[in-house]
Motif scaffolding. Sequence first.
Motif, short mmCIF file in Angstrom:
data_model
loop_
_atom_site.label_atom_id
_atom_site.label_comp_id
_atom_site.label_asym_id
_atom_site.label_seq_id
_atom_site.Cartn_x
_atom_site.Cartn_y
_atom_site.Cartn_z
N VAL A 173 42.96 -83.14 27.45
CA VAL A 173 41.92 -83.06 26.97
C VAL A 173 41.67 -82.50 25.53
O VAL A 173 40.88 -82.35 24.87
N ASP A 174 43.17 -82.24 25.03
CA ASP A 174 43.27 -81.58 23.68
C ASP A 174 42.98 -82.89 22.96
O ASP A 174 43.49 -84.01 23.01
N THR A 175 41.97 -82.71 21.75
CA THR A 175 41.71 -83.55 20.94
C THR A 175 42.36 -84.29 20.07
O THR A 175 42.49 -85.17 19.14
N HIS A 176 43.60 -83.56 19.76
CA HIS A 176 44.81 -83.49 18.49
C HIS A 176 45.91 -84.75 19.37
O HIS A 176 46.68 -84.88 18.52
N GLN A 207 50.50 -90.29 23.16
CA GLN A 207 50.77 -89.16 23.60
C GLN A 207 49.60 -88.83 24.82
O GLN A 207 50.08 -88.44 26.09
N ARG A 208 48.56 -89.35 24.96
CA ARG A 208 47.68 -89.49 25.84
C ARG A 208 48.13 -90.41 27.01
O ARG A 208 48.05 -89.94 28.18
N ALA A 209 48.74 -91.22 26.89
CA ALA A 209 49.39 -92.22 27.73
C ALA A 209 50.41 -91.43 28.34
O ALA A 209 50.74 -91.65 29.52
N ALA A 236 48.45 -77.98 33.86
CA ALA A 236 48.88 -77.81 32.65
C ALA A 236 48.59 -79.48 31.75
O ALA A 236 48.25 -79.46 30.68
N ALA A 237 49.15 -80.41 32.67
CA ALA A 237 48.89 -81.76 32.00
C ALA A 237 47.60 -82.22 31.97
O ALA A 237 47.13 -82.69 30.86
#
Length: 54
Positions: free
Chosen positions: A26-29, A34-36, A20-21
């Motif tokens: 890979v979500d572009t938004h 948030q990516r970190a 799930a993580a």
Amino acid sequence: MPVPTDPRTPRQRIADQLAAARRQLVDTHLSRAQRAEVADRIYDLQEQARRIGA
């Protein structure tokens, strides 16, 4: 009333959370922050998996 239990093993739960993580990463938004956070979560889950021998 009985409390529902999770039939998955700890290894299965970690694997599901990792999947799930990774999908979330890979979500572009997502913002950089948030990516970190997601990347840190993936690292923590991988460490948990390593400790239990998954």
